[in-house]
Design an enzyme around this catalytic site. Structure first.
Site, PDB file in Angstrom:
ATOM      1  N   GLY B 122     -63.052 -22.108   1.761  1.00  0.00           N
ATOM      2  CA  GLY B 122     -63.664 -20.851   2.176  1.00  0.00           C
ATOM      3  C   GLY B 122     -62.645 -19.927   2.825  1.00  0.00           C
ATOM      4  O   GLY B 122     -62.545 -19.844   4.051  1.00  0.00           O
ATOM      5  N   TYR B 123     -61.837 -19.262   1.999  1.00  0.00           N
ATOM      6  CA  TYR B 123     -60.830 -18.336   2.512  1.00  0.00           C
ATOM      7  C   TYR B 123     -61.252 -16.883   2.263  1.00  0.00           C
ATOM      8  O   TYR B 123     -61.494 -16.122   3.178  1.00  0.00           O
ATOM      9  CB  TYR B 123     -59.470 -18.565   1.853  1.00  0.00           C
ATOM     10  CG  TYR B 123     -58.754 -19.847   2.237  1.00  0.00           C
ATOM     11  CD1 TYR B 123     -59.219 -20.674   3.252  1.00  0.00           C
ATOM     12  CD2 TYR B 123     -57.575 -20.225   1.583  1.00  0.00           C
ATOM     13  CE1 TYR B 123     -58.543 -21.845   3.598  1.00  0.00           C
ATOM     14  CE2 TYR B 123     -56.897 -21.393   1.921  1.00  0.00           C
ATOM     15  CZ  TYR B 123     -57.390 -22.200   2.930  1.00  0.00           C
ATOM     16  OH  TYR B 123     -56.707 -23.339   3.253  1.00  0.00           O
ATOM     17  N   SER B 124     -61.337 -16.483   0.985  1.00  0.00           N
ATOM     18  CA  SER B 124     -61.560 -15.072   0.637  1.00  0.00           C
ATOM     19  C   SER B 124     -62.926 -14.579   1.091  1.00  0.00           C
ATOM     20  O   SER B 124     -63.899 -15.344   1.149  1.00  0.00           O
ATOM     21  CB  SER B 124     -61.471 -14.880  -0.878  1.00  0.00           C
ATOM     22  OG  SER B 124     -60.187 -15.182  -1.328  1.00  0.00           O
ATOM     23  N   SER B 156     -64.432 -21.630  -5.207  1.00  0.00           N
ATOM     24  CA  SER B 156     -64.560 -22.476  -6.402  1.00  0.00           C
ATOM     25  C   SER B 156     -65.300 -23.757  -6.053  1.00  0.00           C
ATOM     26  O   SER B 156     -65.114 -24.314  -4.963  1.00  0.00           O
ATOM     27  CB  SER B 156     -63.189 -22.816  -6.967  1.00  0.00           C
ATOM     28  OG  SER B 156     -62.611 -21.665  -7.514  1.00  0.00           O
ATOM     29  N   GLU B 240     -48.893 -25.960  -2.426  1.00  0.00           N
ATOM     30  CA  GLU B 240     -49.342 -25.586  -3.751  1.00  0.00           C
ATOM     31  C   GLU B 240     -48.166 -25.087  -4.590  1.00  0.00           C
ATOM     32  O   GLU B 240     -48.317 -24.765  -5.738  1.00  0.00           O
ATOM     33  CB  GLU B 240     -50.371 -24.472  -3.568  1.00  0.00           C
ATOM     34  CG  GLU B 240     -51.232 -24.163  -4.745  1.00  0.00           C
ATOM     35  CD  GLU B 240     -51.700 -22.720  -4.642  1.00  0.00           C
ATOM     36  OE1 GLU B 240     -52.378 -22.276  -5.545  1.00  0.00           O
ATOM     37  OE2 GLU B 240     -51.378 -22.042  -3.653  1.00  0.00           O
TER      38      GLU B 240
END
Lengths: 375, 387
Positions: B122-124, B156, B240
């Site tokens: 839950g970032y954006s 996602s 990443e």
């Protein structure tokens, strides 16, 4: 696993950089290219004394016996400075003699190349401008202990300054019946003419051979079997040209970045605008990427890896699409001053024009990749 | 320069090859759940799942070179993924290992390694995309709990996840927008959380909007210190950056596109013999090879103990361009049939290519848009002034 240069190689790079900064500033270079020969014999001799000309030549003939990866760091720096010298031409000719010549031939010619007293080049292209074996039409006819050469070579790098010319000649009707002959430039019937071109720091010429008589002992290897050797020399040439281009492209981008930081329009440095910074970032990405390809190609050449030719063609194709663009981008981002003779960015644009067809443009190398990689 | 493996590295490679030989599911079992479960069980025993993580948390303690070898060998045989908790393995786990307390490590790390459930991220937020640090999801402390109110988006697999790693704003009066952000680990079964899947242009739904209404989270679920959320995120995203897996993914797609171009006939000739198609294929392949070698240059830097910086944006830009290009190329090669989707009688490969060509935004936009990557290069590497 180490995809980087050794400490010695980094030291060499620093040494070359210092030498060029001291002796071949862009102002100096502008003067040198206006001279008759187009390069500075004195600096050439000093480079030879430092061992850089003979870096990859065999030790027993006065060279340093080092690998091409070491030469790569020298070329990146000479390219960065657009340093005018017949280094690439001489190295290619020396490799031809070293790899395909016999002991006697090596002993006869290599020491003079390693110590800088002789300049050499490789004459391949002709009127057809075709890098295939069929493009070689200059005839070589056996006459007793000699061969007679008749025809014309075009787009020969350093044609007017070379003392020794490794010439690709046709010795039979079969498409691949070609040979390599070493010709001394003062041979009777040989005439080299300068072909003025965009990039003043790289001289090109044509060489006419009017029944030039050369001893048969000057043929490298057995007559009519030189196509694989010539193939190798084209690959090597493409690799060396691309390596020099890495430094030149980095510098073209750097000059433009520096300009974009200084030039104020609309109240701020133009490098703040994405319309300026994005093309510079894109150029950086492409330069770094073909740099990886050419570094790997040099390693593969030194190691005799099967994939060397494929790696070279990928690097040269990518470089041929990128470097000329770096010059155009640079001139455009400079605005009006980029178009002037006074600003240096145009010199890099012109180097891009020189390098693009040299030992095969992107079209040529994509075709070669397809034939090597089996699409 | 030296591209050869050392003797020890070769020994490790042989070990991995032997593992593959013994455990790789057969082609017919590639989608068989029992076979995949067995594969993951064996991989877990060999510590190939979480292979880069320290041994004391249950990872494999693999060296950088061993990690590369493992990925390469797995990619070569198109092996199923190692482990199933994708985001847990990619960045939640590394964040917990770096910033979590003992209890958090003991609770979550084994579950991530076992693939017990999915994590989502839950970032954006609707108004905080590329400018992530401007996020607003409200979080107020109330005794031993935090109370969260706000919205996340582009999350996602939110609908299939049991846990979310969540960035919230615990302080609004800050000098720098990067301050005042806190990271929480939140169970998704809270009645105050509502997940609304978002249908993407391909017709499916992988990401979702997530709404938080008076969601109470125990303070012990905080990862790192209050206000340290930005650092937690940045260090996790750095995990990443290794591009090796991406290169192999692209290589596979490239092979598939080449195969398609060989098999498809257009106006009486093979698509691969059309000069422009041929050129695009060769250029894409050249760029993938450049990416692979760029990755090796970055790897050399890592092996020397130097941290990777913004240069990783180079391969992200290549990847973004190639994801789009390969999809476009495939659809163009298929001609009029290229636009047909799954279920059409005439759709090549039952619409797989059409789906592929509509799938790139997930990758291209997800990890930071190409324009953001260009800003990163221009500002952090070339030193041009910030916008």
């Amino acid at each position: 696993m180490n995809f980087g240069f050794s400490e010695e190689q980094e030291l060499l790079r620093a040494e070359v950089r210092k030498f060029l900064d001291q002796n071949a500033s862009i102002e100096e270079t502008r003067k040198i290219v206006e001279s008759q020969e187009g390069f500075d014999r004195h600096l050439w001799n000093r480079m030879a004394e430092l061992g850089w000309v003979g870096l990859t030549m065999p030790e027993q003939h006065g060279g340093m016996g080092l690998g091409l990866v070491t030469l790569l760091v020298v070329l990146e720096e000479t390219g960065r400075s657009l340093f005018p010298s017949p280094l690439i031409s001489t190295v290619i000719a020396a490799k031809a003699i070293e790899r395909f010549g016999n002991d006697e031939q090596q002993a006869r010619w290599l020491p003079g190349l390693a110590d800088g007293s002789q300049v050499a080049t490789f004459a391949l292209l002709e009127q057809s401008d075709d890098l295939a074996a069929e493009g070689i039409e200059l005839t070589s006819t056996r006459d007793g202990d000699d061969v007679l050469l008749r025809g014309r070579k075009l787009y020969v790098p350093d044609a007017c300054t070379a003392n020794l010319i490794v010439v690709a000649v046709r010795s039979g009707a079969d498409p691949e019946a070609v040979s390599l002959v070493v010709v001394e430039s003062d041979a009777a019937g040989l005439e080299a003419t300068d072909l003025p071109a965009m990039d003043l720091s790289k001289r090109l010429g044509k060489i006419d051979f009017s029944d030039v008589r050369v001893p048969a002992a000057s043929v490298l290897g057995s007559p009519g079997t030189a196509w694989p050797a010539i193939r190798y020399l084209i690959d090597l040439g493409a690799a060396l040209v691309t390596a020099e281009t890495v430094g030149a492209a980095e510098q073209a981008n750097q000059i433009t970045v520096d300009f974009a930081k200084e030039r104020i329009q609309f109240g701020s440095p133009i490098g703040r605008f994405q319309g300026v910074k994005h093309p510079l970032a894109e150029m950086y990405v492409d330069i770094e990427s073909y740099k990886s390809l050419i570094y790997y190609a040099f390693w593969a050449l030194d190691e005799g890896e099967d994939g060397a030719a494929l790696a070279i063609s990928r690097a040269k194709a990518y470089a041929s699409e990128t470097f000329p663009e770096a010059g155009i981008n640079g001139v455009q981002l400079h605005g009006g001053v980029g178009y002037t003779w006074e600003y240096d960015i145009q010199l890099y644009l012109k180097r891009g024009k020189w390098m693009r067809p040299m030992f095969g443009d992107a079209n040529y190398h994509y075709d070669r990749i397809a034939s090597l990689g089996g699409l | 320069m030296d591209f050869q493996l050392s003797t020890e590295e070769e020994a490790f490679r042989d070990e991995v090859r032997a593992f593959i030989e013994q455990n790789l599911p057969s082609d017919s079992d590639r989608f068989n759940p029992a076979a995949l479960a067995n594969w993951n069980q064996k991989a877990r025993e060999a510590r190939y799942i979480g292979f880069a993580w320290p041994k004391d948390v249950g990872g494999g303690g693999g060296s950088i070179m061993q990690q590369v070898i493992l990925k390469e060998e797995m990619a070569k045989v198109k092996a199923p993924s190692l482990g199933t908790c994708f985001m847990g393995l990619a960045w939640v786990g590394p964040s917990i290992i770096q910033y979590g307390n003992e209890k958090q490590k003991q609770q979550y790390i084994p579950e991530i390694l076992d693939g017990a459930y999915q994590w989502c991220t839950g970032y954006s937020e609707p108004d905080s995309g590329s400018d992530l640090a401007s996020l607003k999801c409200k979080c107020v402390r109330d005794g031993d709990e935090y109370v969260v109110n706000g919205q996340k988006i582009w999350t996602s697999i939110a609908m299939w996840s049991k846990m979310i790693i969540l960035l919230v704003r615990t302080e609004t009066e800050v000098d720098q927008k990067h301050d005042g952000i806190t990271c929480l680990l939140v169970p998704m079964d809270d009645p105050g959380i509502e997940v609304r899947p978002i249908r993407n242009m391909g017709g499916g739904a992988v990401f979702a909007e997530v709404f938080f209404n008076e969601v109470r989270v125990p303070v012990e679920n905080r990862l790192g210190a209050e206000g340290q959320g930005w650092q937690v995120t940045i260090s996790a995203l750095a995990n990443e950056r290794s591009s090796i897996a991406e290169v192999y993914g692209l290589t596979r797609k490239m092979e598939d596109v080449k195969q398609l171009a060989r098999e498809t006939r257009r106006a009486g000739k093979r698509a691969i013999d059309i000069p422009s198609v041929r050129r695009r294929i060769l250029r894409a392949e050249m760029k993938i090879e450049a990416m692979r070698l760029n990755g090796q240059r970055f790897l050399t830097k890592q092996l020397k103990g130097e941290p990777l910086g913004s240069e990783t944006s180079i391969n992200k830009l290549h990847r973004a361009a190639l994801e789009v290009e390969l999809g476009e190329l495939a659809v163009e090669i298929n001609g009029s049939a290229g636009t047909l989707t799954k279920g059409s009688d005439e759709a090549p490969d039952d619409g797989a290519w059409a789906q592929f060509a509509l799938g790139w935004p997930e990758v291209v936009i997800g990890g930071g848009t190409p324009n953001i990557q260009k800003n990163i290069i221009a500002e952090r590497i070339l030193g041009l002034p910030k916008d």
